[in-house]
Every structure is written in structure tokens, then in C-alpha cells.
Design an enzyme around this catalytic site. Sequence first.
Site, PDB file in Angstrom:
ATOM      1  N   GLY A  99       6.516   4.782   9.097  1.00 40.64           N
ATOM      2  CA  GLY A  99       5.710   5.987   9.210  1.00 40.64           C
ATOM      3  C   GLY A  99       5.794   6.580  10.602  1.00 40.64           C
ATOM      4  CB  CYS A 103      12.537   8.474   9.867  1.00 39.33           C
ATOM      5  SG  CYS A 103      13.442   7.168   9.017  1.00 39.33           S
ATOM      6  CD  GLU A 119      12.304   3.660   9.977  1.00 37.50           C
ATOM      7  OE1 GLU A 119      12.437   4.480  10.926  1.00 37.50           O
ATOM      8  OE2 GLU A 119      12.126   3.997   8.807  1.00 37.50           O
ATOM      9  CD  GLU A 164      10.040  12.154  12.783  1.00 38.77           C
ATOM     10  OE1 GLU A 164      10.975  11.598  12.203  1.00 38.77           O
ATOM     11  OE2 GLU A 164       8.962  11.573  13.043  1.00 38.77           O
ATOM     12  CE  LYS A 177      -1.694   2.652   3.008  1.00 36.69           C
ATOM     13  NZ  LYS A 177      -1.566   3.949   2.274  1.00 36.69           N
TER      14      LYS A 177
END
Length: 477
Positions: free
Chosen positions: A228, A284, A250, A382, A176
Site C-alpha cells: 500500500g 506501484c 511493499e 505518486e 484483510k
Amino acid sequence: MYGSGKLFIGGTWVEPAGTGTIDVVSPHTEERIGQVPEGTSGDIDRAVAAAREAFDHGPWPRMSPTERAAVLGRLSALYAERVQTMAELVTAEMGSPAWFSLGAQAFMPQMVLRYYVDLAASYPWEEERQGLQGPVTVVREPVGVVAAIVPWNVPQFALMLKLAPALIAGCTVVVKPSPETPLDSVLLAEWLTEAGVPAGVVNIVPAGREVGAHLVGHSGVDKVSFTGSTAAGRRIAEVCGRSLKRVTLELGGKSAAVFLEDADLPTAVGGLMGASLANSGQVCAAQTRILLPRSRYDEFAGAVADMVGALKIGDPSAADTMIGPLASRGHRERVEGYIRLGQEEGAKVLVGGLSRPLDRGWYVAPTVFADVDNGMRIAREEIFGPVLTLIAYDDEEDAVRIANDSEYGLAGSVWTADPQHGVEVARRIRTGSCGVNLYSVDPATPFGGYKNSGIGRELGPEGLDAYLEHKSIPRKQ
């Protein structure tokens, strides 16, 4: 116009169950550049059924690892011939600067695929052990049908971290892609067919969150691999936990680059382009907390500000552009919200701020905040953009304390004239990876995070382990 009017399910392009579409808009021009069907829960059901059939009754899991590696070797060769095509497509769909797209968005995915093709020959698929009660054969078998949920920031790289080891293991996969970046997966589907990957082994359904949730909870899925946000990762872990479904997560990061007192200024500051600002900060593992010794704080801070202020911002397809647009209008607003918050919290803007560098496109000015306290939100949350926070420390113990004072633990770096001492400091930082005088992700070594940065590892032999079950077969002589 890029894209396709159909979905890749069961080895063919099929009509979608619904009528919705996903428009892909250039972050640079704000104009539509492609369109794909928007997948529905019904499309997910068809994709899982195709993957289930291919796993339960198809040839792929029953091939030897060597045979699977031969097929994926053809895919790797096709990919290697077309890295420029993939790089340009990712730049068009999400604004990644050309220099980063060629390396990380195209060449690195091909390297990961090649790594797992080569690993298949030496990996211990089966071994004999002498148990306490007699001989035992230990075999490693594919976990089953995998749901691979991919983010928008490094869509091909994140996908290949999942797809390459899953396929070498003998799994089948439902992908996806993010609705922001579905085009690269459509292109990859064409290459999969050309390489001879059997029907149903890989299925691709672009869709949004609700349909993604349906995939995660689907009873036909044996494992979920997700890259994500930490918030989404928690929800996925809860769903997988209820059915004891295997899961790899992750997630986010707020990593620190520690400049030790003896760090070489040009090396350390120059290294931040890759460690902290790659992909316009939309990584990330970006090290956006820059920890500076008080004894050299002004010197280092000034050099960081000069470096960031000199970066060329603009058209991401231009070879000399270092900072491109952010991936979406909404994400630009989010990053600008953090820049505004940093000013409200009392941090000092050395360069950048809220003035937009271009009139068109989803650009923000690369920003450096000085006089940041590690308790500020801009140092704890973040931001996922080209925003650096400079934090002073008293001594090495204080630097390690601040680096570890985070809910995240994904990445980091140590910059020093003494690399061996840098390794000693890196050992004390609670992250899944920590470079010394550089930061890079190596396909042969595990990548993942401590704490809220995730569960499990991708890349290296450990990344293949994640798609295998271990079976013991004891026997009586």
C-alpha cells in the site's frame, strides 16, 4: 450480485460480529455490483484465534513441505481452470481493463502459486554445516501467524505474493482485503476449501483502516505483510517495531523510464503501455517519469503523446479497451487534482487534461505533461493514474542523476539499442528492479524497493525466506 453475507473464519462461513456492510460499486457503471460484511475488531480477534489454533495445534505447520505443496498444487490447478472467472470479477469490482485483468490479475497470481509449489521441492529447508566448533544442523521454520493486508489495485496478485510463500512455509494467515475489492478474496476462499486447505489456515476479513490497524497490532500475529501507500507503511512499521514483529512492506513508487539517445522509438514508446500505463496507471511500479535526451526530446515527446492520445478508453470488459476507469470516485478526484496541479506548476499538457472522456464512470483522460522539471510535485509524488511526465536530460550522467533523485526506489527501465550498455545503466539506478527494453515482474525473482518504496522482498526464493525463521542446532559428536 457478487459477495457473501458471511466471513470466512476457521474454515467455515460465519456470521459477522457487527451489522455493517461494504457495498462494492462498479467504477464503470457507478452501480452496486456486490456486498460483503464489514469486519470488526471482534471479527479480527476470531480470525487471529483461528489462525493461532491452526498454527499452534493444527496439521499445517507439521506437514512436510512436499505435503503442503500437494494441497496447494490442487489449488493451483483449480485456479488455472478458472482464471477467466477471476479476471472478469476483478474487472467488475475495480475497473481493470480485460487485457490486464486476464494477465496480471488472474494468470499471474496462478503463476506465483505454481512457482512456490514447484520451489518447495528444491528449497533448502534443512542443511548440515560444519561449524567452527562442530557439526550444525540449520533448519528453516515457519514464522507463525501472518497478517496479509492487500491493496485494491491488484488484489489477487498482491495477495498471492503473500499467501503462496506463507502457506508453503507452513504459516497460517489472516487476510484483510481492501474494502474497495473484497469480492475476489471471497471467491478465493471457496477455492481454498475445495482444494483441501485445512480449517483456520486462511481466514478472510474485509474491513477498513481502523480494523486493519487492530490486526497489525494484534498480539497473536507474528508477521505483517503489507502492500500500500508509503504513509500507511510507516505507521505499520512503527507498530511492528514496538513489538519487534516481523514485517514486509511493499510501498509506493515514482519510477523512471530512461530513453537513451540510441533508443528505438517504436520499441521504447510502445513499451510504455506495459511499463507506465498498465491498469490505467494504477500500479506501484508504473514508470511515470519518462526521461528523454534533449537531442531527441521533441521526437520522443511527440511519439509518446500520439501513442497515449490513440488509446481506446471505455468499458473495461471490452477486449479492445486499453484504459479503463479509476477504481473509485475519490481516487479520480485525487488524480484530477494532480492534473490541475501540473498545469499550475507550469507543465505543458500535450494530450489529455481535465476533460472527462465519458459521462458515466470514474474516468480521467490519459494525460502527458511536457516541459516537466524533476522538482515539480507531479514528478515527485505518486499520482497512481494514467499521467506521464516528460523530463529532459543533458547526458547519461544527468539521466542517472534524475532517475535517482526520488524518495522512492521501486522500479525503472532503460531503453536502448545496446542491451548490454542498458544493463550497465540499470545497475546505476537505485531501484529494486530495472528492466532493459521492457518492464516485467518475474515470479522467480525478488520484487521490492529501495528507500521509501519498502522493506524486504516478495517473489523468488527471497519471498519464501521472508516467512521463515532460521534455527541452528549444534551438536557434540
